[in-house]
Design a protein around this motif. Structure first.
Motif, PDB file in Angstrom:
ATOM      1  N   ASP A  27    -120.018 116.976  31.925  1.00 21.54           N
ATOM      2  CA  ASP A  27    -121.475 117.119  31.957  1.00 21.54           C
ATOM      3  C   ASP A  27    -121.995 117.840  30.722  1.00 21.54           C
ATOM      4  OD1 ASP A  27    -121.945 115.725  34.290  1.00 21.54           O
ATOM      5  OD2 ASP A  27    -121.802 117.508  35.564  1.00 21.54           O
ATOM      6  N   TYR A  28    -121.233 118.825  30.232  1.00 16.70           N
ATOM      7  CA  TYR A  28    -121.673 119.527  29.028  1.00 16.70           C
ATOM      8  C   TYR A  28    -121.656 118.593  27.824  1.00 16.70           C
ATOM      9  CZ  TYR A  28    -122.446 123.101  25.559  1.00 16.70           C
ATOM     10  OH  TYR A  28    -122.989 123.833  24.534  1.00 16.70           O
ATOM     11  N   GLU A  29    -120.637 117.759  27.729  1.00 22.89           N
ATOM     12  CA  GLU A  29    -120.581 116.770  26.648  1.00 22.89           C
ATOM     13  C   GLU A  29    -121.732 115.776  26.772  1.00 22.89           C
ATOM     14  OE1 GLU A  29    -118.587 116.818  24.003  1.00 22.89           O
ATOM     15  OE2 GLU A  29    -117.636 118.643  24.737  1.00 22.89           O
ATOM     16  N   LEU A  32    -124.775 117.467  25.359  1.00 24.66           N
ATOM     17  CA  LEU A  32    -124.766 117.463  23.897  1.00 24.66           C
ATOM     18  C   LEU A  32    -125.113 116.082  23.343  1.00 24.66           C
ATOM     19  CD1 LEU A  32    -121.615 119.660  23.168  1.00 24.66           C
ATOM     20  CD2 LEU A  32    -124.022 120.327  22.994  1.00 24.66           C
ATOM     21  N   ALA A  33    -124.593 115.030  23.986  1.00 26.56           N
ATOM     22  CA  ALA A  33    -124.873 113.668  23.538  1.00 26.56           C
ATOM     23  C   ALA A  33    -126.357 113.331  23.698  1.00 26.56           C
ATOM     24  CB  ALA A  33    -124.021 112.673  24.313  1.00 26.56           C
ATOM     25  N   ILE A  49    -129.387 116.645  34.943  1.00 28.92           N
ATOM     26  CA  ILE A  49    -128.103 117.358  34.932  1.00 28.92           C
ATOM     27  C   ILE A  49    -128.269 118.728  35.572  1.00 28.92           C
ATOM     28  CG2 ILE A  49    -126.303 118.367  33.477  1.00 28.92           C
ATOM     29  CD1 ILE A  49    -126.869 116.126  31.444  1.00 28.92           C
ATOM     30  N   ALA A  50    -129.333 119.438  35.240  1.00 28.90           N
ATOM     31  CA  ALA A  50    -129.547 120.782  35.785  1.00 28.90           C
ATOM     32  C   ALA A  50    -129.689 120.751  37.303  1.00 28.90           C
ATOM     33  CB  ALA A  50    -130.790 121.409  35.152  1.00 28.90           C
ATOM     34  N   ILE A  51    -130.376 119.748  37.824  1.00 29.95           N
ATOM     35  CA  ILE A  51    -130.570 119.645  39.275  1.00 29.95           C
ATOM     36  C   ILE A  51    -129.236 119.415  39.979  1.00 29.95           C
ATOM     37  CG2 ILE A  51    -131.551 118.145  41.071  1.00 29.95           C
ATOM     38  CD1 ILE A  51    -134.060 117.938  39.274  1.00 29.95           C
TER      39      ILE A  51
END
Length: 90
Positions: A27-29, A32-33, A49-51
């Motif tokens: 998810d972090y990648e 960044l993308a 993503i945050a939810i």
């Protein structure tokens, strides 16, 4: 004429929300993308993503809030919007 008038008070303030989570590297990648590929209008993709990590903008995750600006007092002229708790004589 009454000594009181019913008004709606509103103001704007800048709020910063913060929540610390353990995020998967996948998810972090993805985050960044998205930042690289979509420099405009990426908020909805990032919010999705945050939810996923139970991040919901609410009072318990406010990190900082600016002083209210552009405070407005708007008279309520529609009598049907005035509740019995409002202090106004007719």
């Amino acid at each position: 004429m009454s000594e009181f008038i019913t008004v709606d008070i509103s103001a704007e303030a800048i709020v910063r929300y913060k929540k610390r989570v353990s995020m998967s590297r996948v998810d972090y990648e993805k985050y960044l993308a998205i930042c690289e590929e979509y420099p405009r209008d990426i908020d909805n993709k990032l919010l999705a993503i945050a939810i996923k990590y139970d991040f919901e903008p609410s009072n318990d995750v406010i990190e900082d809030i600016a002083d209210p600006e552009e405070v407005e007092f708007t008279p309520v002229t529609d009598k049907s919007q005035i509740t019995t708790g409002d202090k106004e004589d007719e």
